[in-house]
Design an enzyme around this catalytic site. Structure first.
Site, PDB file in Angstrom:
ATOM      1  N   ILE A  54       2.434   2.828   2.536  1.00 12.58           N
ATOM      2  CA  ILE A  54       3.675   2.748   3.323  1.00 12.58           C
ATOM      3  C   ILE A  54       4.624   1.717   2.710  1.00 12.58           C
ATOM      4  O   ILE A  54       5.826   1.964   2.555  1.00 12.58           O
ATOM      5  CB  ILE A  54       3.371   2.446   4.812  1.00 12.58           C
ATOM      6  CG1 ILE A  54       2.525   3.579   5.398  1.00 12.58           C
ATOM      7  CG2 ILE A  54       4.658   2.278   5.614  1.00 12.58           C
ATOM      8  CD1 ILE A  54       1.974   3.340   6.793  1.00 12.58           C
ATOM      9  N   THR A 113       6.249  -2.951  11.239  1.00 13.06           N
ATOM     10  CA  THR A 113       5.839  -1.607  11.665  1.00 13.06           C
ATOM     11  C   THR A 113       4.345  -1.432  11.416  1.00 13.06           C
ATOM     12  O   THR A 113       3.851  -0.304  11.385  1.00 13.06           O
ATOM     13  CB  THR A 113       6.613  -0.509  10.887  1.00 13.06           C
ATOM     14  OG1 THR A 113       6.467  -0.753   9.488  1.00 13.06           O
ATOM     15  CG2 THR A 113       8.075  -0.487  11.255  1.00 13.06           C
ATOM     16  N   GLY A 130       0.868  -1.192   0.000  1.00 10.72           N
ATOM     17  CA  GLY A 130       0.000   0.000   0.000  1.00 10.72           C
ATOM     18  C   GLY A 130       0.894   1.228   0.000  1.00 10.72           C
ATOM     19  O   GLY A 130       2.023   1.187  -0.506  1.00 10.72           O
ATOM     20  N   HIS A 140       6.179   1.606  19.354  1.00 12.58           N
ATOM     21  CA  HIS A 140       5.167   2.079  18.390  1.00 12.58           C
ATOM     22  C   HIS A 140       5.363   3.568  18.058  1.00 12.58           C
ATOM     23  O   HIS A 140       4.503   4.403  18.351  1.00 12.58           O
ATOM     24  CB  HIS A 140       3.747   1.823  18.920  1.00 12.58           C
ATOM     25  CG  HIS A 140       2.733   1.742  17.812  1.00 12.58           C
ATOM     26  ND1 HIS A 140       1.630   0.940  17.859  1.00 12.58           N
ATOM     27  CD2 HIS A 140       2.665   2.372  16.603  1.00 12.58           C
ATOM     28  CE1 HIS A 140       0.926   1.077  16.752  1.00 12.58           C
ATOM     29  NE2 HIS A 140       1.541   1.946  15.965  1.00 12.58           N
ATOM     30  N   GLU A 176       0.099  -3.779  23.657  1.00 19.27           N
ATOM     31  CA  GLU A 176       0.890  -2.550  23.832  1.00 19.27           C
ATOM     32  C   GLU A 176       0.364  -1.778  25.021  1.00 19.27           C
ATOM     33  O   GLU A 176      -0.856  -1.671  25.169  1.00 19.27           O
ATOM     34  CB  GLU A 176       0.811  -1.683  22.570  1.00 19.27           C
ATOM     35  CG  GLU A 176       1.448  -2.376  21.378  1.00 19.27           C
ATOM     36  CD  GLU A 176       1.436  -1.531  20.095  1.00 19.27           C
ATOM     37  OE1 GLU A 176       1.000  -0.361  20.141  1.00 19.27           O
ATOM     38  OE2 GLU A 176       1.846  -2.051  19.060  1.00 19.27           O
ATOM     39  N   ARG A 215       1.011  -3.875  12.444  1.00 20.11           N
ATOM     40  CA  ARG A 215       0.298  -4.164  13.686  1.00 20.11           C
ATOM     41  C   ARG A 215       0.849  -5.462  14.248  1.00 20.11           C
ATOM     42  O   ARG A 215       1.092  -6.422  13.506  1.00 20.11           O
ATOM     43  CB  ARG A 215      -1.211  -4.313  13.444  1.00 20.11           C
ATOM     44  CG  ARG A 215      -1.962  -3.011  13.235  1.00 20.11           C
ATOM     45  CD  ARG A 215      -1.996  -2.131  14.499  1.00 20.11           C
ATOM     46  NE  ARG A 215      -2.733  -0.894  14.325  1.00 20.11           N
ATOM     47  CZ  ARG A 215      -2.194   0.274  13.959  1.00 20.11           C
ATOM     48  NH1 ARG A 215      -0.900   0.370  13.746  1.00 20.11           N
ATOM     49  NH2 ARG A 215      -2.950   1.350  13.834  1.00 20.11           N
TER      50      ARG A 215
HETATM   51  C1  GLV Z   1      -0.035   3.866  13.551  1.00 21.32           C
HETATM   52  O1  GLV Z   1       0.260   2.751  13.811  1.00 21.32           O
HETATM   53  C2  GLV Z   1      -1.145   4.231  12.736  1.00 21.32           C
HETATM   54  O2  GLV Z   1      -1.925   3.373  12.321  1.00 21.32           O
HETATM   55  O3  GLV Z   1      -1.280   5.435  12.479  1.00 21.32           O
END
Ligand code: GLV
Length: 332
Positions: free
Chosen positions: A158, A236, A156, A286, A267, A238
């Site tokens: 990111i 990075t 996607g 996070h 978390e 979930r």
């Molecule tokens: C961070 O993990 C977000 O989803 O913005």
């Protein structure tokens, strides 16, 4: 006209609060720690809109118990903390913050790729602990990043931004996705693979898919077993996408080389989590989108979508557009 009542579940940038204050009354959990679930539930009962963060679990009962609720604006790209189907069923809009955090999060993913592959944190600790006696030919040797094969799970926004960075490192990029993406392939020079192929061919695997029913526990014992013993796993996205127990086993038994994690299934990561005992995992709290500029922009984007939704305009980042499909609405 009565001003809508908003609940803000955390202390956020002042600019974002001013935006809300212009046309809404608000109550706020003015704290850096998350609001207790019970208080959030009670506040939602009275509110027309709520601004949440990813630490708030907005479950079906909270939504069902909030008769005036029109919008939940979540200050995150991910929205797995919100029961979207309940919100949609009750006609409650949900918004998120896609796009603005893409590059900041991709930077962090790349930092983790470098840190985990080249053992940066371990090396820094070694030096600070006074263990550095001499330059040694094989001291703290890691894996090369330049020229390595990078497997991206979820190409996607990111994932694509990570791929762009990887091009500068002359990496060979493969990806898997729900759908093959020919445009991204042409732009990024990425090759489509199924998950099995991706896991067995990659030197570095980086996870960028959302947490959904389909991706929960996607990387577990068998998937880790398919990876090279020299491979590095980066998450990075979930925490729930990876089976942490299986990952612990794979790292402890050196079945993969290292991991870099910014996200966890629970978390904050409980201090008794066995991952803390391993030298070959880099752990971050996070902070993917945590630059001052990006977190400020996220707060403002969340607030403006909240205000839009409460003043009859169309929020820009609606996750469940089905709720407004029959409503004549002005673009914000
Ligand atoms: C961070 O993990 C977000 O989803 O913005």
């Amino acid at each position: 006209m009565m001003r809508p009542l908003v609940y803000i579940s955390r202390s956020i940038a002042a600019e974002a609060i001013s935006l809300i204050a212009q046309c809404c009354d608000y109550r706020i959990w003015n704290n850096d720690q998350p609001v207790p679930a019970k208080i959030l539930e009670e506040e939602m009962k009275k509110s027309d809109g709520v601004l949440t963060t990813l630490s708030d679990q907005v479950n079906a009962a909270f939504i069902a118990g909030a008769p005036n609720l029109k919008i939940i604006s979540n200050m995150a790209a991910g929205f797995d903390n919100i029961d979207i189907s309940e919100a949609t069923a009750k006609g409650v809009m949900v918004t998120n913050t896609p796009g603005i955090l893409t590059n900041t999060t991709a930077d962090l993913a790349f930092a983790l790729i470098l840190a985990a592959s080249r053992r940066l944190i371990e090396a820094e600790k070694f030096l600070r602990n006074g263990q550095w006696q001499a330059w040694e030919p094989m001291l703290l040797t890691g894996q090369d990043v330049y020229g390595a094969t990078l497997g991206i799970i979820g190409l996607g926004q990111i994932g694509s931004a990570v791929a762009r960075r990887a091009k500068g490192f002359n990496m060979n990029i493969i990806y898997c996705n729900r759908k093959r993406d020919y445009r991204a392939e042409a732009e990024l020079g990425a090759t489509y693979a199924n998950l099995k192929e991706l896991l067995s061919l990659s030197d570095i695997v980086s996870i960028h898919c959302p947490l959904t029913r389909e991706t929960k526990g996607l990387i577990s014992y068998w998937e880790l077993a398919m990876m090279k013993p020299t491979a590095v796993l980066i998450n990075t996205a979930r925490g729930g996408v990876v089976d942490e127990g299986a990952l612990y086993e794979a790292l402890a038994n050196r079945r993969i080389f290292a991991a870099g994690l910014d996200v966890f299934s629970e978390e904050p990561l409980p201090l008794d989590n066995p991952l803390f005992k391993l030298p070959n995992v880099t752990l971050l709290p996070h902070i993917g989108s945590a630059s001052i500029a990006t977190r400020t922009k996220m707060a403002i984007m969340t607030a403006s979508d909240l205000v839009a939704g409460l003043t009859g305009k169309l929020p820009r980042n609606l996750v469940n557009p089905e709720v407004v499909k029959d409503t004549p609405i002005e673009k914000s």
